[in-house]
Enzyme design. Structure first.
Site, PDB file in Angstrom:
ATOM      1  N   ASP A  24       0.872  -1.187   0.000  1.00  0.00           N
ATOM      2  CA  ASP A  24       0.000   0.000   0.000  1.00  0.00           C
ATOM      3  C   ASP A  24       0.908   1.235   0.000  1.00  0.00           C
ATOM      4  O   ASP A  24       1.796   1.370   0.839  1.00  0.00           O
ATOM      5  CB  ASP A  24      -0.881  -0.008   1.260  1.00  0.00           C
ATOM      6  CG  ASP A  24      -1.938   1.084   1.235  1.00  0.00           C
ATOM      7  OD1 ASP A  24      -3.089   0.783   1.572  1.00  0.00           O
ATOM      8  OD2 ASP A  24      -1.615   2.247   0.903  1.00  0.00           O
ATOM      9  N   TYR A  29      -1.974   9.970  -3.286  1.00  0.00           N
ATOM     10  CA  TYR A  29      -2.174  11.163  -4.131  1.00  0.00           C
ATOM     11  C   TYR A  29      -1.176  12.261  -3.728  1.00  0.00           C
ATOM     12  O   TYR A  29      -0.653  12.974  -4.572  1.00  0.00           O
ATOM     13  CB  TYR A  29      -3.601  11.717  -3.988  1.00  0.00           C
ATOM     14  CG  TYR A  29      -4.707  10.867  -4.557  1.00  0.00           C
ATOM     15  CD1 TYR A  29      -4.472   9.604  -5.074  1.00  0.00           C
ATOM     16  CD2 TYR A  29      -6.025  11.354  -4.588  1.00  0.00           C
ATOM     17  CE1 TYR A  29      -5.510   8.834  -5.588  1.00  0.00           C
ATOM     18  CE2 TYR A  29      -7.063  10.590  -5.105  1.00  0.00           C
ATOM     19  CZ  TYR A  29      -6.800   9.324  -5.588  1.00  0.00           C
ATOM     20  OH  TYR A  29      -7.835   8.570  -6.085  1.00  0.00           O
ATOM     21  N   ARG A  61      -0.670  15.241   8.533  1.00  0.00           N
ATOM     22  CA  ARG A  61      -1.325  14.347   9.507  1.00  0.00           C
ATOM     23  C   ARG A  61      -0.897  14.676  10.935  1.00  0.00           C
ATOM     24  O   ARG A  61      -1.632  14.439  11.888  1.00  0.00           O
ATOM     25  CB  ARG A  61      -1.042  12.881   9.163  1.00  0.00           C
ATOM     26  CG  ARG A  61      -1.720  12.479   7.853  1.00  0.00           C
ATOM     27  CD  ARG A  61      -1.599  11.013   7.523  1.00  0.00           C
ATOM     28  NE  ARG A  61      -1.875  10.811   6.100  1.00  0.00           N
ATOM     29  CZ  ARG A  61      -2.058   9.645   5.508  1.00  0.00           C
ATOM     30  NH1 ARG A  61      -1.995   8.528   6.212  1.00  0.00           N
ATOM     31  NH2 ARG A  61      -2.292   9.564   4.219  1.00  0.00           N
ATOM     32  N   ASP A 116      -3.820   2.335  -5.162  1.00  0.00           N
ATOM     33  CA  ASP A 116      -2.510   2.326  -4.503  1.00  0.00           C
ATOM     34  C   ASP A 116      -2.199   1.029  -3.767  1.00  0.00           C
ATOM     35  O   ASP A 116      -1.306   0.989  -2.941  1.00  0.00           O
ATOM     36  CB  ASP A 116      -2.384   3.541  -3.564  1.00  0.00           C
ATOM     37  CG  ASP A 116      -2.949   3.308  -2.186  1.00  0.00           C
ATOM     38  OD1 ASP A 116      -3.944   2.565  -2.073  1.00  0.00           O
ATOM     39  OD2 ASP A 116      -2.388   3.849  -1.226  1.00  0.00           O
ATOM     40  N   GLU A 117      -2.948  -0.006  -4.067  1.00  0.00           N
ATOM     41  CA  GLU A 117      -2.685  -1.268  -3.385  1.00  0.00           C
ATOM     42  C   GLU A 117      -2.540  -2.414  -4.376  1.00  0.00           C
ATOM     43  O   GLU A 117      -3.212  -2.432  -5.401  1.00  0.00           O
ATOM     44  CB  GLU A 117      -3.829  -1.592  -2.421  1.00  0.00           C
ATOM     45  CG  GLU A 117      -3.950  -0.552  -1.332  1.00  0.00           C
ATOM     46  CD  GLU A 117      -5.120  -0.801  -0.399  1.00  0.00           C
ATOM     47  OE1 GLU A 117      -5.424  -1.974  -0.131  1.00  0.00           O
ATOM     48  OE2 GLU A 117      -5.713   0.189   0.046  1.00  0.00           O
TER      49      GLU A 117
END
Ligand code: DCP
Ligand code: MG
Ligand code: MG
Length: 624
Positions: A24, A29, A61, A116-117
């Site tokens: 992942d 993005y 984050r 994305d995985e």
């Protein structure tokens, strides 16, 4: 413990033979945007789609920015947050494809999940390396739970090797693309996906069988199990099943009654960390579509404008894909203000391949000729009128378009079809930003629904069958019922897997997916060309076919007409042929398709005579 639990010794039965890696990408993005503009690396960065922050870099984050937070909330938490529009998925899709292709260097068994995985089954590579290994058992990266696996099947050694392979994969992605990622290493997809999230960003985690139960049981809610989606979750809640332990201890018979046999067993097994589903090689999507949501449209001309803009965008995606669609689907979502309720409905019809032939196809900025564009719009509006009676007031909150029933453009060089099709070059790189058209000014958001895998099996069959219907899911925040007050729903892109199962991408669960009383739409999974009941649905002349729309599924008009132009063959050329030649051509075409198509072979179409040496087919080949 119930009957299933009693009958299964999970550690013993659990199959540890495979080695599966789940990769992942970190803040996907955001990483793509930071590659495009390295100055962004030093700023807290949010990726905005309409008024939602769909992801952010890890710096952001730290300020508490979370996925799917409103932009206004994000800016309150972090006023210096830099926002980049992320509606155009073009670059993300490109990077995503590169990542998947890099992973193919390690194994052909790569299954894409979302953008994305990827799952990679490296069992064979591990077996090769095992032969060279000196028997040391060290792990690259973190281990979840106990390192001292006692299982005697050899899984410990295999997973240790797997962890090194995962490290190589991540280094490769980083060296080639400059992108960091996380990996989960274990023996099934469920656990690999779950364990991948334990240490992030830019880290990897291995789990051995002895800790599998702890990992699944540690989830706060059954909804955290990939494979248990919105609908199943609702049913489980009604049964009083909330935690994973509840599910483990649930009565299998009641579960089967509520969910059906297969799904009940499937999710019960998941709750014990058991997942036998294979890593399926990802193919091209079965449908490519775009949708645009809005508060209200109640005038036909506005609908037409929206659909026209969607079509222009979709044609570019189609051009990139390189295949020819056999069908187009129009979707609308109607809002009923008296019932305060929205309802999604779709209609589709077949489209002639000639609209996409080289004569009609120009370049990536003008994927089809103005004439084809016009014909497509006529068809689209016909479908629209089948769903919406414009003589009465209407209120739409979404329109969508999708192409389905794809055929590859390339056929054998010596085939009659290649003679008749003016093939166009495939798979160009299209940069939407460089195109200044009305379509590009629109705000776009997309869902890329991963082909093949469904981690949301609850809304599908445990083993998706090609004939299954699909559902689209609407993104809305916090599960609120769609209303006229609702914020605009971004445009999204949809892709259906080759097996016909649409996928509720786990990524989107965060947004609270809702099904909104949608009508399911039947999908013909693979057009069977060459038999009388096949996907040869083009009527001659083309215009008469243009009006052959039907509800729900594409209407196969092949029984209505004397001859059907083979899919991918220029209809004008076909129509111009004399009766006898048409007949002969169809015969040769069917035989060829029958011989080359595995589907046809499996269906044993009753056409087995070889074309005559003097056939038009032979004639055209020898005269090329
Ligand atoms: N995405 C989206 N809407 C969501 C969730 C995700 O559009 N509700 C998009 C943006 C993400 C991408 O999908 O970059 C991948 O989703 P992930 O959940 O893997 O999130 P990220 O890769 O951004 O972050 P992480 O580092 O947590 O994996
Ligand atoms: Mg990610
Ligand atoms: Mg992800």
């Amino acid at each position: 413990m119930d009957d299933l639990a009693q009958s299964v010794d999970f550690c013993a039965v659990n199959n540890h033979q495979r080695t599966i890696i789940h990769i992942d990408i970190d803040c996907f993005y955001a990483q793509v945007e930071m590659i495009k503009n390295p100055a962004l690396r030093h700023c807290p960065l949010g990726i905005q789609q309409k008024n939602i922050i769909v992801t952010s870099n890890y710096l952001a984050r730290e300020y508490g920015i979370q996925k799917c937070m409103l932009v206004s909330e994000g800016l309150q938490l972090c006023p210096q947050l830099v926002l980049v529009r992320g509606e155009d998925l073009h670059d993300y899709r490109q990077v995503s494809a590169k990542i998947t292709s890099l992973l193919h260097r390690f194994s052909p068994q790569v299954e894409k999940l979302g953008l994305d995985e990827n799952f990679v089954d490296v069992t064979n590579l591990v077996a090769e390396r095992l032969m060279e290994s000196k028997g040391e058992e060290s792990v690259d990266g973190y281990v979840y739970g106990d390192l001292n696996e006692k299982c005697e099947c050899g899984c410990k050694k295999r997973l240790c090797i797997g962890s090194y392979i995962a490290g190589e994969m991540r280094s490769e992605i980083c060296n080639v693309l400059g992108i960091t990622s996380c990996a989960g290493i274990t023996y099934n997809k469920l656990l690999a996906k779950l364990v991948c999230t334990i240490h992030k960003p830019n880290k990897q985690t291995t789990i051995f069988p002895c800790s599998s139960l702890a990992l699944v049981s540690g989830l706060q809610n059954v909804r955290g199990i990939p494979g248990i989606g919105h609908r199943t979750h609702e049913t489980l809640q009604l049964l009083g099943i909330n935690s994973v332990t509840d599910l483990q201890n649930s009565n299998l018979a009641s579960l089967q009654k509520a969910l059906g046999n297969d799904l009940a067993i499937y999710i019960k097994k998941l709750s014990y960390g058991i997942d036998d589903s294979p890593v399926k090689q990802t193919g091209k999507p079965q449908s490519i579509g775009l949708e645009d949501g809005f508060r209200k449209i109640c005038v036909e001309s506005e609908v037409k404008d929206k659909l026209f803009t969607l079509l222009q965008r979709l044609l570019k995606l189609l051009f990139e894909d390189g295949r020819i669609p056999g069908s187009i689907r129009v979707t609308v979502r109607k809002y009923d203000s008296t019932q305060k309720h929205s309802h999604r409905t779709s209609r589709q019809c077949n489209i002639p391949a000639s609209l996409f032939s080289s004569g009609a196809c120009h370049n990536k900025n003008e994927p089809v000729s103005p004439k084809s564009n016009e014909k497509l719009m006529t068809l689209i509006m016909q479908l629209f009128h089948k769903m919406v009676d414009i003589s009465k007031p209407f209120h739409l909150t979404l329109v969508g378009l999708a192409f389905t029933k794809f055929q590859e453009r390339k056929t054998g060089k010596s085939s009659i079809s290649s003679f008749l099709i003016n093939d166009i070059s495939v798979q160009s790189v299209l940069n939407f930003r460089s195109v200044s058209s009305e379509a590009d000014k629109m705000e776009y958001s997309s869902i890329y629904q991963s082909p093949h895998i469904s981690m949301e099996k609850s809304d599908l069959e445990p083993e998706p069958s090609p004939k299954k219907t699909r559902r689209d899911f609407v993104c809305s925040r916090s599960n609120v019922q769609f209303s006229s007050e609702e914020e605009d729903v971004p445009i999204r892109m949809m892709c259906e897997g080759p097996s016909g199962d649409s996928v509720d991408n786990a990524l989107w669960a965060d947004r609270g997916l809702e099904s909104h009383n949608e009508q399911t739409v039947g999908i013909q999974t693979i057009p069977l060309v060459g038999s009388t009941s096949s996907g040869v649905t083009r009527k001659c002349p083309v215009d008469s076919q243009m009006s052959s729309c039907s509800s729900d599924t594409a209407h196969d008009v092949s029984n209505d007409i004397e001859f059907h132009c083979p899919h991918n063959v220029d209809a004008d050329v076909f129509c111009a042929l004399p009766h006898e030649l048409k007949k002969e051509l169809m015969h040769a075409w069917r035989i060829e398709r029958n011989e080359t198509s595995p589907i046809s072979q499996s269906k044993k179409v009753t056409l087995c005579t070889k074309p005559k040496q003097t056939s038009i087919y032979q004639y055209l080949i020898s005269n090329k």
